[in-house]
Design an enzyme around this catalytic site. Structure first.
Site, mmCIF file in Angstrom:
data_model
loop_
_atom_site.group_PDB
_atom_site.id
_atom_site.type_symbol
_atom_site.label_atom_id
_atom_site.label_comp_id
_atom_site.label_asym_id
_atom_site.label_seq_id
_atom_site.Cartn_x
_atom_site.Cartn_y
_atom_site.Cartn_z
ATOM 1 N N ASP A 65 0.667 -1.480 0.073
ATOM 2 C CA ASP A 65 0.390 -0.410 0.093
ATOM 3 C C ASP A 65 0.988 1.929 -0.308
ATOM 4 O OD1 ASP A 65 -1.810 2.437 0.318
ATOM 5 O OD2 ASP A 65 -3.059 1.484 2.368
ATOM 6 N N TYR A 154 -5.693 17.824 -7.361
ATOM 7 C CA TYR A 154 -4.831 16.817 -8.525
ATOM 8 C C TYR A 154 -4.602 17.731 -8.744
ATOM 9 C CZ TYR A 154 -5.436 13.584 -11.929
ATOM 10 O OH TYR A 154 -4.932 12.464 -12.742
ATOM 11 N N LYS A 158 -0.404 16.943 -9.240
ATOM 12 C CA LYS A 158 0.674 16.336 -10.788
ATOM 13 C C LYS A 158 1.232 17.486 -10.868
ATOM 14 C CE LYS A 158 -1.648 12.780 -10.897
ATOM 15 N NZ LYS A 158 -1.126 11.269 -11.009
ATOM 16 N N THR A 189 -9.951 3.786 -18.736
ATOM 17 C CA THR A 189 -9.074 2.595 -17.372
ATOM 18 C C THR A 189 -10.342 2.723 -16.807
ATOM 19 O OG1 THR A 189 -8.269 4.121 -15.850
ATOM 20 C CG2 THR A 189 -6.948 3.762 -18.425
#
Length: 273
Positions: A65, A154, A158, A189
């Site tokens: 993990d 996010y 990134k 995906t």
């Protein structure tokens, strides 16, 4: 089938689904031995068996993990093992958060930041030790076109991957190590499905196939490019995004499906879109 002798070894995180699984498949097709990292030991073993059978390589499984200190430490230890050098590192694990920053829990945001910033940094640091000593190596950090937009934490995470990869490629290229940030748009995906996101918010032309995204990323990394933006359409999108006012680069809303979960771990479905 006999495994390929003297082949290079690639370690892929988030290897059981999405872009991570496609990276593993294409690297195996190129003849690389693999170290597959994800949380689900059963899926890892099943994938390893298929890759070994189909491509005559060896595939080591490393359940971990990567939002957990112990899990990261296990992968760092493997990357630092000089007796079993890793020649290619692909940081592809991540999670998606469906709701806006203020509606997510602080714990979800910390896990998100851990997976997209701290963990890739630690794994890059470990991998570079052997790569620089040997004078060769390749690193691909799976970022997103969101790095060039304004989509909450996010985009911020990134953007760190993009900035770090640009610097690292500049700093280490002369010493034989190529570092690339892959910046795909929306990719077919499991990522958005697990997040519970209604994929109809993005028009069909925005969706890419994982095979093409990974193929272009590997080619760009081999060519020494710091940034890989697959397809001409997304190259145009990112170029325009850089000059537009911030309020216009938030992208389509992440509209949930009925009864969708708060967030979903990709456990391998890479962060994209």
């Amino acid at each position: 089938m006999t495994a390929i002798a003297n082949a290079l070894t690639a370690l892929v995180t988030g290897a059981t689904a999405g872009l991570g699984a496609e990276f593993a498949r294409q690297l195996a097709e190129e003849g690389h031995h693999l170290v597959l990292v994800a949380r689900d030991a059963g899926r890892l073993r099943a994938e390893a068996e298929v890759l070994e059978r189909d491509y005559s390589i060896t595939a080591e499984v490393l359940p971990a993990d990567l939002a957990d200190d112990a899990g990261v430490a296990a992968v760092v230890e493997r990357l630092l093992d000089a007796a079993r050098p890793v020649d290619v590192l692909v940081n592809s694990a991540g999670i998606g958060l469906l709701h806006s920053f203020e509606k997510n829990s602080a714990d979800d945001e910390k896990r998100h930041l851990r997976l997209h910033v701290q963990t890739p940094m630690e794994l890059c640091h470990a991998a570079l030790q052997g790569m620089l000593q040997r004078g060769s190596g390749r690193i691909i950090n799976v970022a997103s076109v969101a790095a060039f937009a304004n989509r909450g934490s996010y985009s911020a995470a990134k953007a760190w991957q993009v900035s770090f990869s640009r610097w690292a490629n500049l700093a280490y290229a002369a010493r034989g190590v190529k570092v690339t940030a892959l910046c795909p748009g929306f990719v077919h995906t499991e990522f958005h499905d697990r997040m519970g996101m209604d994929k109809s918010v993005a028009p069909r032309w925005m969706w890419l196939k994982a095979e093409r995204v990974v193929s272009e990323a590997l080619a760009d990394n081999e060519a020494g490019k710091a940034i890989s933006i697959p397809t001409k359409r997304y190259k145009v999108v990112t170029a325009v995004a850089r000059v537009l006012p911030a309020r216009l680069t938030a992208g389509p809303p992440k509209r949930p499906l009925p009864a969708s979960p708060e967030s979903a771990s990709t456990d391998g479905a890479s962060s994209n879109g």
